[in-house]
Design a protein around this motif. Structure first.
Motif, PDB file in Angstrom:
ATOM      1  N   GLY A  57     115.574 -19.018   8.305  1.00 29.17           N
ATOM      2  CA  GLY A  57     117.009 -18.775   8.406  1.00 29.17           C
ATOM      3  C   GLY A  57     117.660 -18.961   7.049  1.00 29.17           C
ATOM      4  O   GLY A  57     117.207 -18.420   6.043  1.00 29.17           O
ATOM      5  N   ASP A  58     118.706 -19.793   6.993  1.00 29.72           N
ATOM      6  CA  ASP A  58     119.412 -20.030   5.728  1.00 29.72           C
ATOM      7  C   ASP A  58     119.072 -21.390   5.126  1.00 29.72           C
ATOM      8  O   ASP A  58     119.833 -21.930   4.332  1.00 29.72           O
ATOM      9  CB  ASP A  58     120.922 -19.897   5.935  1.00 29.72           C
ATOM     10  CG  ASP A  58     121.453 -20.902   6.947  1.00 29.72           C
ATOM     11  OD1 ASP A  58     120.641 -21.540   7.644  1.00 29.72           O
ATOM     12  OD2 ASP A  58     122.691 -21.052   7.039  1.00 29.72           O
ATOM     13  N   LYS A  59     117.946 -21.944   5.489  1.00 27.38           N
ATOM     14  CA  LYS A  59     117.553 -23.256   4.972  1.00 27.38           C
ATOM     15  C   LYS A  59     117.271 -23.192   3.476  1.00 27.38           C
ATOM     16  O   LYS A  59     116.771 -22.199   2.967  1.00 27.38           O
ATOM     17  CB  LYS A  59     116.347 -23.789   5.724  1.00 27.38           C
ATOM     18  CG  LYS A  59     116.671 -24.097   7.172  1.00 27.38           C
ATOM     19  CD  LYS A  59     115.512 -24.726   7.872  1.00 27.38           C
ATOM     20  CE  LYS A  59     115.851 -25.210   9.236  1.00 27.38           C
ATOM     21  NZ  LYS A  59     116.371 -24.221  10.138  1.00 27.38           N
ATOM     22  N   VAL A  60     117.615 -24.269   2.782  1.00 24.44           N
ATOM     23  CA  VAL A  60     117.445 -24.351   1.334  1.00 24.44           C
ATOM     24  C   VAL A  60     116.359 -25.368   1.028  1.00 24.44           C
ATOM     25  O   VAL A  60     116.300 -26.424   1.641  1.00 24.44           O
ATOM     26  CB  VAL A  60     118.775 -24.790   0.669  1.00 24.44           C
ATOM     27  CG1 VAL A  60     118.613 -24.934  -0.824  1.00 24.44           C
ATOM     28  CG2 VAL A  60     119.878 -23.796   0.998  1.00 24.44           C
ATOM     29  N   PHE A  61     115.499 -25.044   0.072  1.00 26.80           N
ATOM     30  CA  PHE A  61     114.431 -25.931  -0.361  1.00 26.80           C
ATOM     31  C   PHE A  61     114.766 -26.443  -1.757  1.00 26.80           C
ATOM     32  O   PHE A  61     115.176 -25.677  -2.623  1.00 26.80           O
ATOM     33  CB  PHE A  61     113.092 -25.194  -0.394  1.00 26.80           C
ATOM     34  CG  PHE A  61     112.593 -24.814   0.965  1.00 26.80           C
ATOM     35  CD1 PHE A  61     111.570 -25.528   1.553  1.00 26.80           C
ATOM     36  CD2 PHE A  61     113.138 -23.748   1.656  1.00 26.80           C
ATOM     37  CE1 PHE A  61     111.101 -25.188   2.804  1.00 26.80           C
ATOM     38  CE2 PHE A  61     112.677 -23.400   2.901  1.00 26.80           C
ATOM     39  CZ  PHE A  61     111.657 -24.120   3.477  1.00 26.80           C
ATOM     40  N   TYR A  62     114.552 -27.735  -1.980  1.00 28.89           N
ATOM     41  CA  TYR A  62     114.878 -28.348  -3.266  1.00 28.89           C
ATOM     42  C   TYR A  62     113.615 -28.792  -3.991  1.00 28.89           C
ATOM     43  O   TYR A  62     112.569 -28.984  -3.390  1.00 28.89           O
ATOM     44  CB  TYR A  62     115.760 -29.583  -3.058  1.00 28.89           C
ATOM     45  CG  TYR A  62     117.102 -29.257  -2.483  1.00 28.89           C
ATOM     46  CD1 TYR A  62     118.135 -28.820  -3.304  1.00 28.89           C
ATOM     47  CD2 TYR A  62     117.349 -29.382  -1.119  1.00 28.89           C
ATOM     48  CE1 TYR A  62     119.371 -28.516  -2.785  1.00 28.89           C
ATOM     49  CE2 TYR A  62     118.583 -29.071  -0.591  1.00 28.89           C
ATOM     50  CZ  TYR A  62     119.598 -28.636  -1.415  1.00 28.89           C
ATOM     51  OH  TYR A  62     120.813 -28.327  -0.905  1.00 28.89           O
ATOM     52  N   TYR A  63     113.744 -28.954  -5.283  1.00 32.40           N
ATOM     53  CA  TYR A  63     112.703 -29.576  -6.085  1.00 32.40           C
ATOM     54  C   TYR A  63     113.400 -30.410  -7.141  1.00 32.40           C
ATOM     55  O   TYR A  63     114.570 -30.191  -7.456  1.00 32.40           O
ATOM     56  CB  TYR A  63     111.777 -28.545  -6.716  1.00 32.40           C
ATOM     57  CG  TYR A  63     112.395 -27.765  -7.843  1.00 32.40           C
ATOM     58  CD1 TYR A  63     112.205 -28.164  -9.168  1.00 32.40           C
ATOM     59  CD2 TYR A  63     113.174 -26.650  -7.606  1.00 32.40           C
ATOM     60  CE1 TYR A  63     112.779 -27.466 -10.207  1.00 32.40           C
ATOM     61  CE2 TYR A  63     113.749 -25.949  -8.643  1.00 32.40           C
ATOM     62  CZ  TYR A  63     113.560 -26.353  -9.939  1.00 32.40           C
ATOM     63  OH  TYR A  63     114.131 -25.672 -10.962  1.00 32.40           O
ATOM     64  N   GLY A  64     112.705 -31.399  -7.661  1.00 30.54           N
ATOM     65  CA  GLY A  64     113.285 -32.243  -8.702  1.00 30.54           C
ATOM     66  C   GLY A  64     113.116 -31.591 -10.059  1.00 30.54           C
ATOM     67  O   GLY A  64     112.048 -31.090 -10.390  1.00 30.54           O
ATOM     68  N   ARG A  65     114.178 -31.573 -10.857  1.00 30.48           N
ATOM     69  CA  ARG A  65     114.085 -30.915 -12.159  1.00 30.48           C
ATOM     70  C   ARG A  65     113.533 -31.837 -13.223  1.00 30.48           C
ATOM     71  O   ARG A  65     113.182 -31.404 -14.299  1.00 30.48           O
ATOM     72  CB  ARG A  65     115.431 -30.358 -12.584  1.00 30.48           C
ATOM     73  CG  ARG A  65     116.502 -31.403 -12.754  1.00 30.48           C
ATOM     74  CD  ARG A  65     117.842 -30.732 -12.975  1.00 30.48           C
ATOM     75  NE  ARG A  65     118.876 -31.686 -12.645  1.00 30.48           N
ATOM     76  CZ  ARG A  65     119.667 -32.235 -13.534  1.00 30.48           C
ATOM     77  NH1 ARG A  65     119.557 -31.920 -14.796  1.00 30.48           N
ATOM     78  NH2 ARG A  65     120.570 -33.095 -13.165  1.00 30.48           N
ATOM     79  N   GLY A  66     113.450 -33.125 -12.946  1.00 31.76           N
ATOM     80  CA  GLY A  66     112.922 -34.076 -13.918  1.00 31.76           C
ATOM     81  C   GLY A  66     113.995 -34.542 -14.889  1.00 31.76           C
ATOM     82  O   GLY A  66     114.852 -33.770 -15.291  1.00 31.76           O
ATOM     83  N   CYS A  67     113.938 -35.804 -15.222  1.00 35.39           N
ATOM     84  CA  CYS A  67     114.890 -36.393 -16.162  1.00 35.39           C
ATOM     85  C   CYS A  67     114.275 -37.687 -16.686  1.00 35.39           C
ATOM     86  O   CYS A  67     113.189 -38.086 -16.275  1.00 35.39           O
ATOM     87  CB  CYS A  67     116.236 -36.666 -15.492  1.00 35.39           C
ATOM     88  SG  CYS A  67     116.140 -37.833 -14.128  1.00 35.39           S
ATOM     89  N   SER A  68     114.996 -38.353 -17.560  1.00 41.02           N
ATOM     90  CA  SER A  68     114.442 -39.576 -18.148  1.00 41.02           C
ATOM     91  C   SER A  68     114.310 -40.695 -17.114  1.00 41.02           C
ATOM     92  O   SER A  68     113.412 -41.524 -17.214  1.00 41.02           O
ATOM     93  CB  SER A  68     115.305 -40.042 -19.320  1.00 41.02           C
ATOM     94  OG  SER A  68     116.623 -40.308 -18.870  1.00 41.02           O
ATOM     95  N   SER A  69     115.160 -40.704 -16.091  1.00 43.41           N
ATOM     96  CA  SER A  69     115.076 -41.792 -15.106  1.00 43.41           C
ATOM     97  C   SER A  69     113.884 -41.656 -14.164  1.00 43.41           C
ATOM     98  O   SER A  69     113.476 -42.620 -13.529  1.00 43.41           O
ATOM     99  CB  SER A  69     116.375 -41.900 -14.301  1.00 43.41           C
ATOM    100  OG  SER A  69     116.549 -40.763 -13.499  1.00 43.41           O
ATOM    101  N   CYS A  70     113.308 -40.447 -14.087  1.00 46.40           N
ATOM    102  CA  CYS A  70     112.116 -40.259 -13.238  1.00 46.40           C
ATOM    103  C   CYS A  70     110.889 -39.897 -14.070  1.00 46.40           C
ATOM    104  O   CYS A  70     109.903 -39.415 -13.512  1.00 46.40           O
ATOM    105  CB  CYS A  70     112.378 -39.201 -12.172  1.00 46.40           C
ATOM    106  SG  CYS A  70     112.566 -37.529 -12.795  1.00 46.40           S
ATOM    107  N   ASN A  71     110.969 -40.130 -15.371  1.00 41.70           N
ATOM    108  CA  ASN A  71     109.865 -39.793 -16.282  1.00 41.70           C
ATOM    109  C   ASN A  71     109.471 -38.319 -16.198  1.00 41.70           C
ATOM    110  O   ASN A  71     108.299 -37.965 -16.251  1.00 41.70           O
ATOM    111  CB  ASN A  71     108.650 -40.685 -16.033  1.00 41.70           C
ATOM    112  CG  ASN A  71     108.914 -42.112 -16.384  1.00 41.70           C
ATOM    113  OD1 ASN A  71     109.631 -42.395 -17.354  1.00 41.70           O
ATOM    114  ND2 ASN A  71     108.369 -43.031 -15.608  1.00 41.70           N
TER     115      ASN A  71
END
Length: 138
Positions: A57-71
């Protein structure tokens, strides 16, 4: 204190399965601001989840883009994925009859048990974790 094998199903009331998946590192505010955090799942990923494009349907999937707080991993923290089997009379009877695991599982799902995979899908759709994490642990 010892239990006989015959008495064990009477003593157990619940069976809990738990897997710990990595949580997407972005905050909810980031998800609203950054459209690049959403992805379109590939056909291969959908096949691993036993889903079709029509199921989404219209469900959205996410992913983490990465940053210094998550290495730069894109993940920060953990999320539990659960499966709770309530041992009611119907399940207890199947246990006493030494029914195969497949039969027990089918009956439990029929009676309303949410499987690890279903709970993982809910976490994906809520934006808490990724497809890869759910496939890895369920």
């Amino acid at each position: 204190m010892t239990f006989s094998k015959a008495g064990l199903p009477c003593a157990i009331r619940y069976d809990l399965a738990l897997r710990i998946a990595s949580k997407v590192g972005s905050t909810a505010a980031d998800r609203k601001r950054f459209t690049e955090l959403t992805i379109e799942p590939t056909e291969n990923q959908l096949a691993m989840l036993n889903l079709s494009p029509h199921d989404l349907g219209d469900k959205v999937f996410y992913y983490g883009r990465g940053c210094s707080s998550c290495n730069d991993t894109g993940y920060r923290g953990r999320k539990g994925i659960f499966e709770l089997l309530v041992i009611n009379d119907a399940i207890r009877a199947l246990i006493n009859e030494r029914a195969p695991t497949v039969v027990l599982r089918q009956k439990a799902v029929e009676l309303g048990m949410v499987t690890l995979r279903e709970d993982g899908l809910r976490s994906i759709f809520d934006g808490d974790t990724t497809i890869e994490e759910v496939v890895k642990y369920t």
